[in-house]
Design an enzyme around this catalytic site. Structure first.
Site, PDB file in Angstrom:
ATOM      1  N   HIS A  21      -1.583 -23.545 -52.357  1.00  0.00           N
ATOM      2  CA  HIS A  21      -1.492 -22.965 -51.018  1.00  0.00           C
ATOM      3  C   HIS A  21      -2.247 -21.638 -51.001  1.00  0.00           C
ATOM      4  O   HIS A  21      -2.229 -20.894 -51.979  1.00  0.00           O
ATOM      5  CB  HIS A  21      -0.033 -22.755 -50.620  1.00  0.00           C
ATOM      6  CG  HIS A  21       0.113 -22.403 -49.174  1.00  0.00           C
ATOM      7  ND1 HIS A  21      -0.107 -21.141 -48.699  1.00  0.00           N
ATOM      8  CD2 HIS A  21       0.412 -23.179 -48.095  1.00  0.00           C
ATOM      9  CE1 HIS A  21       0.065 -21.144 -47.378  1.00  0.00           C
ATOM     10  NE2 HIS A  21       0.382 -22.362 -46.996  1.00  0.00           N
TER      11      HIS A  21
ATOM     12  N   SER B  49      -1.173 -23.435 -38.054  1.00  0.00           N
ATOM     13  CA  SER B  49      -0.748 -23.269 -36.655  1.00  0.00           C
ATOM     14  C   SER B  49      -0.572 -24.596 -35.912  1.00  0.00           C
ATOM     15  O   SER B  49      -0.842 -24.689 -34.713  1.00  0.00           O
ATOM     16  CB  SER B  49      -1.712 -22.344 -35.901  1.00  0.00           C
ATOM     17  OG  SER B  49      -1.679 -21.035 -36.464  1.00  0.00           O
TER      18      SER B  49
ATOM     19  N   ASN C 169       6.546 -26.821 -44.510  1.00  0.00           N
ATOM     20  CA  ASN C 169       6.528 -25.827 -45.590  1.00  0.00           C
ATOM     21  C   ASN C 169       7.335 -24.622 -45.130  1.00  0.00           C
ATOM     22  O   ASN C 169       6.881 -23.854 -44.283  1.00  0.00           O
ATOM     23  CB  ASN C 169       5.063 -25.441 -45.872  1.00  0.00           C
ATOM     24  CG  ASN C 169       4.944 -24.291 -46.852  1.00  0.00           C
ATOM     25  OD1 ASN C 169       5.916 -23.903 -47.510  1.00  0.00           O
ATOM     26  ND2 ASN C 169       3.753 -23.718 -46.950  1.00  0.00           N
TER      27      ASN C 169
ATOM     28  N   LYS D 147       8.170 -22.014 -46.761  1.00  0.00           N
ATOM     29  CA  LYS D 147       7.799 -20.740 -47.397  1.00  0.00           C
ATOM     30  C   LYS D 147       9.071 -19.987 -47.824  1.00  0.00           C
ATOM     31  O   LYS D 147       9.992 -20.616 -48.307  1.00  0.00           O
ATOM     32  CB  LYS D 147       6.904 -19.934 -46.452  1.00  0.00           C
ATOM     33  CG  LYS D 147       5.714 -20.772 -45.959  1.00  0.00           C
ATOM     34  CD  LYS D 147       4.690 -19.996 -45.202  1.00  0.00           C
ATOM     35  CE  LYS D 147       3.575 -20.948 -44.763  1.00  0.00           C
ATOM     36  NZ  LYS D 147       2.475 -20.275 -44.088  1.00  0.00           N
TER      37      LYS D 147
ATOM     38  N   GLY E 238       3.907 -24.989 -41.094  1.00  0.00           N
ATOM     39  CA  GLY E 238       4.667 -23.836 -41.578  1.00  0.00           C
ATOM     40  C   GLY E 238       5.707 -23.418 -40.559  1.00  0.00           C
ATOM     41  O   GLY E 238       6.781 -24.025 -40.439  1.00  0.00           O
TER      42      GLY E 238
ATOM     43  N   GLU F 140      -6.334 -26.515 -44.953  1.00  0.00           N
ATOM     44  CA  GLU F 140      -5.676 -25.397 -44.288  1.00  0.00           C
ATOM     45  C   GLU F 140      -6.631 -24.205 -44.211  1.00  0.00           C
ATOM     46  O   GLU F 140      -6.683 -23.385 -45.141  1.00  0.00           O
ATOM     47  CB  GLU F 140      -4.415 -24.991 -45.063  1.00  0.00           C
ATOM     48  CG  GLU F 140      -3.359 -26.071 -45.128  1.00  0.00           C
ATOM     49  CD  GLU F 140      -1.959 -25.497 -45.176  1.00  0.00           C
ATOM     50  OE1 GLU F 140      -1.133 -25.912 -44.359  1.00  0.00           O
ATOM     51  OE2 GLU F 140      -1.703 -24.612 -46.011  1.00  0.00           O
TER      52      GLU F 140
ATOM     53  N   GLU G 268      -1.617 -18.884 -49.753  1.00  0.00           N
ATOM     54  CA  GLU G 268      -0.802 -17.692 -50.037  1.00  0.00           C
ATOM     55  C   GLU G 268      -0.628 -17.492 -51.536  1.00  0.00           C
ATOM     56  O   GLU G 268      -0.490 -16.372 -52.017  1.00  0.00           O
ATOM     57  CB  GLU G 268       0.548 -17.810 -49.308  1.00  0.00           C
ATOM     58  CG  GLU G 268       0.381 -17.589 -47.807  1.00  0.00           C
ATOM     59  CD  GLU G 268       1.425 -18.263 -46.941  1.00  0.00           C
ATOM     60  OE1 GLU G 268       2.464 -18.683 -47.462  1.00  0.00           O
ATOM     61  OE2 GLU G 268       1.170 -18.388 -45.715  1.00  0.00           O
TER      62      GLU G 268
ATOM     63  N   GLY H 212      -0.516 -19.299 -39.715  1.00  0.00           N
ATOM     64  CA  GLY H 212       0.399 -18.297 -39.167  1.00  0.00           C
ATOM     65  C   GLY H 212      -0.208 -17.398 -38.110  1.00  0.00           C
ATOM     66  O   GLY H 212       0.369 -16.369 -37.750  1.00  0.00           O
TER      67      GLY H 212
HETATM   68  P1  PGA Z   1       1.633 -22.292 -40.167  1.00  0.00           P
HETATM   69  O1  PGA Z   1       1.544 -22.443 -41.749  1.00  0.00           O
HETATM   70  O2  PGA Z   1       1.910 -23.661 -39.602  1.00  0.00           O
HETATM   71  O3  PGA Z   1       2.750 -21.334 -39.924  1.00  0.00           O
HETATM   72  O4  PGA Z   1       0.308 -21.777 -39.699  1.00  0.00           O
HETATM   73  C1  PGA Z   1       0.953 -23.577 -42.334  1.00  0.00           C
HETATM   74  C2  PGA Z   1       0.982 -23.460 -43.844  1.00  0.00           C
HETATM   75  O5  PGA Z   1       0.818 -22.362 -44.371  1.00  0.00           O
HETATM   76  O6  PGA Z   1       1.183 -24.477 -44.537  1.00  0.00           O
END
Ligand code: PGA
Length: 236
Positions: free
Chosen positions: A91, A196, A8, A10, A217, A158, A93, A164
């Site tokens: 997601h 992560s 992803n 983003k 991510g 998630e 976010e 992140g």
């Molecule tokens: P991250 O994000 O691997 O940077 O923690 C994962 C995601 O938001 O899908």
């Protein structure tokens, strides 16, 4: 079944990033099914280049089907025509910054299905919900309210506090949630873990029962790191 490793991107993908996608493509075939969810500006270009070697998808989709007066929104049909084969919905976010709730997420997943896109639906608890001992209750509610009755391709667990941050749940915590999700979804939906994931923890996470892949991510932005995660997939 091969595991499914999805990147992803983003809101990343300025000019140098396309070289990372090319480096990724050059490593095909892969020991896992691989997908990249770039920003919309790159979707058509990546889909054309991937020529089926990598699934290219969108990070969001409108709940409104067909052509309509919806400034700034992109329908599932438009995504499909641009070459998308899958779409991430729900997601955290988008739940947080765009106030998406489970009913809207379900409507988006249905719109995706109708256009032939594979929906990947995200669920996960916040840190406060985990501290309150509500993890399984939150996940159960999100699954019940956000998933269409059929046609879901994958669910990504998630935990919001792990995205992140570099923090991840323990293996036992991931396995516990994935077992509960499996009891809800049955065997045919792929259950992904996200939050992560990096080369250093991918092997342990991808070996867990009921983990059918990962949603990655930050570590998906560099081909070398993403390829190390893909390489950690459990053999089919
Ligand atoms: P991250 O994000 O691997 O940077 O923690 C994962 C995601 O938001 O899908």
């Amino acid at each position: 079944m091969k595991q499914f490793i999805a990147g992803n991107w983003k809101m990343h993908g300025l000019a140098p990033a396309t070289a990372e996608f090319d480096a990724l493509l050059a490593a095909a075939p892969f020991p896992a099914d691989v997908a990249v969810f770039p920003p919309l500006t790159l979707l058509g270009h990546f889909a054309a280049h991937a020529a089926g070697r990598i699934v290219v998808g969108a990070q969001d989709v409108s709940a409104v089907a067909g052509e309509a007066a919806r400034t700034g929104e992109v329908s599932a049909q438009l995504l499909a025509e641009a070459g998308a084969r899958a779409v991430i919905v729900g997601h955290s976010e988008r739940r947080e910054h765009h106030r998406e709730d489970d009913a809207l997420i379900r409507a988006k997943a249905l719109a995706a299905q109708q256009a032939g896109l594979l929906p990947i639906i995200c669920v996960g608890e916040t840190g406060a919900e985990r501290d309150a001992g509500a993890v399984l209750a939150v996940i159960a509610r999100q699954l019940a309210d956000a998933l269409p009755a059929s046609g879901v391709y994958a669910v990504a667990y998630e935990p919001v506090w792990a995205i992140g941050t570099g923090a991840t749940p323990t293996s036992d915590q991931i396995a516990h949630v994935h077992a509960a999700m499996r009891a809800h979804t049955g065997p045919s939906i792929r259950l992904l873990y996200g939050g992560s994931v990096k080369p250093a923890n991918a092997t342990a996470i991808l070996a867990l029962p009921n983990v059918d892949g990962a949603l990655v991510g930050g570590a998906s932005l560099r081909a070398q790191e993403f390829l190390a995660i893909i390489g950690a997939a459990r053999p089919a």
